[in-house]
Design a protein around this motif. Structure first.
Motif, PDB file in Angstrom:
ATOM      1  N   ILE A   9      77.093  25.176  14.555  1.00 17.68           N
ATOM      2  CA  ILE A   9      77.704  25.951  13.486  1.00 17.68           C
ATOM      3  C   ILE A   9      76.726  26.993  12.962  1.00 17.68           C
ATOM      4  O   ILE A   9      77.081  28.135  12.696  1.00 17.68           O
ATOM      5  N   THR A  10      75.450  26.589  12.842  1.00 19.52           N
ATOM      6  CA  THR A  10      74.429  27.514  12.370  1.00 19.52           C
ATOM      7  C   THR A  10      74.371  28.748  13.247  1.00 19.52           C
ATOM      8  O   THR A  10      74.358  29.886  12.767  1.00 19.52           O
ATOM      9  N   ASP A  81      69.202  27.866  -0.130  1.00 20.63           N
ATOM     10  CA  ASP A  81      69.413  28.142   1.298  1.00 20.63           C
ATOM     11  C   ASP A  81      70.735  27.603   1.830  1.00 20.63           C
ATOM     12  O   ASP A  81      71.030  27.717   3.014  1.00 20.63           O
ATOM     13  N   GLY A  82      71.543  26.995   0.959  1.00 21.40           N
ATOM     14  CA  GLY A  82      72.835  26.474   1.398  1.00 21.40           C
ATOM     15  C   GLY A  82      72.770  25.158   2.138  1.00 21.40           C
ATOM     16  O   GLY A  82      73.755  24.745   2.756  1.00 21.40           O
ATOM     17  N   SER A  83      71.648  24.463   2.068  1.00 21.90           N
ATOM     18  CA  SER A  83      71.509  23.225   2.843  1.00 21.90           C
ATOM     19  C   SER A  83      72.513  22.159   2.404  1.00 21.90           C
ATOM     20  O   SER A  83      72.946  21.340   3.216  1.00 21.90           O
ATOM     21  N   ILE A  84      72.912  22.181   1.137  1.00 23.12           N
ATOM     22  CA  ILE A  84      73.887  21.187   0.672  1.00 23.12           C
ATOM     23  C   ILE A  84      75.241  21.396   1.339  1.00 23.12           C
ATOM     24  O   ILE A  84      76.016  20.459   1.514  1.00 23.12           O
ATOM     25  N   MET A  85      75.514  22.632   1.756  1.00 24.66           N
ATOM     26  CA  MET A  85      76.758  22.932   2.463  1.00 24.66           C
ATOM     27  C   MET A  85      76.596  22.738   3.971  1.00 24.66           C
ATOM     28  O   MET A  85      77.547  22.380   4.663  1.00 24.66           O
ATOM     29  N   MET A  86      75.406  22.954   4.479  1.00 26.57           N
ATOM     30  CA  MET A  86      75.138  22.733   5.894  1.00 26.57           C
ATOM     31  C   MET A  86      75.099  21.239   6.215  1.00 26.57           C
ATOM     32  O   MET A  86      75.563  20.807   7.276  1.00 26.57           O
TER      33      MET A  86
END
Length: 335
Positions: A9-10, A81-86
């Motif tokens: 996805i990344t 950095d959006g890690s909670i969504m990743m």
């Protein structure tokens, strides 16, 4: 397998992000930011129920803070950095992130649809949510975060039961002083809780949860909150601590100062863990906030200035109206 899926996805999301950055030198800024007008239309209609300052807006503001503050120079984490969504299967399971899984999954499809990074959409949705609230700030929005991240460590988000020393210590680790922490807590003027007391789901943190105003600062200084309002223990500690009480008291009726100081602190928070110089300004896509119609705060029913026992000794206490309405404050409903 979960890591492999996230990595695939990344790569899918990073491709258009790289294209945007590659064209930065020749593309006018308005074109560079045009995608955010499309994102704005989608999230206003599909997430914020037509630009309302409701539960989804409140949770979007909370999400931006929790994602960004999850950084420590000692322990790691990538900040905003959006890690909670990743990695929602990891980070939304942390105790202080309880309840954020819903808004993560509400916002995530629009990052995928428009090819923007998770870190960017979290901060964009935060700025839009704040602008949806009467009296809210127009927080500048900077785009261009990479979609590469790793899960942040647990126990980096200040807890509602932490002491002032604990919270100031955690925040100072990432460069925030006590005044900036007091300013950031203005977000609680448009907030509600579901997790601290499940018997009071949706209970707001002040009596005007759709209005970004000083009512939160006044009510936390009084003996008890209005009926139906939930008081976070740490908020009460900040409202009465000698190090923070003077600025706290100022924000009761100085709306302009509260908005300006909050906006500056929020821009700083949104850059935690990021190279701010590599981001570009897309504030043009943030709607103009709704003007505050009533500047004068009200004491909770049955209370007055004599029920404020911890005051700033360096300034007179702000003028506030007596409240003659004994009706309980209703819970905030999801759209």
């Amino acid at each position: 397998m979960a890591f492999l899926r996230s990595f695939i996805i990344t790569l899918a999301i990073m491709a258009p992000s790289f294209k945007l950055l590659a064209n930065a030198a020749v593309t006018p800024r308005s074109n560079k930011c045009s995608v955010w007008y499309d994102v704005l239309k989608d999230i206003q209609n599909e997430v914020f129920d037509g630009s309302k300052c409701g539960e989804e807006a409140h949770e979007s503001i909370r999400l931006a803070f929790h994602d960004a503050i999850s950084y420590s120079p000692r322990l790691g984490g990538g900040g905003a950095d959006g890690s909670i969504m990743m990695y929602p299967e990891i980070e939304t399971k942390y105790a202080e992130n309880a309840g954020l899984d819903d808004i993560v999954h509400r916002q995530r499809p629009f990052a995928l649809k428009h090819g923007v990074s998770f870190g960017d959409i979290i901060q964009f949705a935060n700025a839009v949510a704040l602008s949806n609230c009467e009296g809210g700030p127009r927080v500048p929005f900077y785009a261009g975060r990479s979609n590469y991240s790793q899960p942040s460590p647990d126990n980096l988000v200040p807890a509602p039961f932490h002491s002032v020393d604990q919270i100031l210590g955690r925040m100072s680790e990432v460069g925030f002083d006590s005044d900036e922490v007091v300013a950031l807590l203005a977000a609680h003027s448009v907030a509600a809780q579901d997790q601290q007391d499940t018997s009071m789901k949706g209970s707001p943190l002040d009596s005007t949860p759709s209005v970004f105003d000083g009512q939160f600062y006044l009510e936390t200084m009084t003996n008890s909150p209005p009926e139906g309002v939930f008081r976070i223990p740490a908020d009460r500690l900040f409202a009465t601590d000698p190090r923070t009480v003077c600025l706290w008291q100022t924000f009761v009726d100085d709306h302009n100062s509260m908005v300006n100081q909050f906006s500056r602190a929020m821009v700083k928070l949104a850059a935690v863990g990021q190279d701010h110089a590599s981001l570009y300004d897309c504030s043009e896509a943030i709607p103009a906030p709704r003007r505050l119609r009533n500047h004068r705060p009200k004491f909770p029913y049955g209370q007055s200035a004599k029920h404020v026992h911890y005051k700033c000794t360096e300034a007179s206490f702000p003028q506030a109206k007596l409240n003659h309405d004994s009706s309980p404050v209703p819970p905030v409903q999801k759209s």
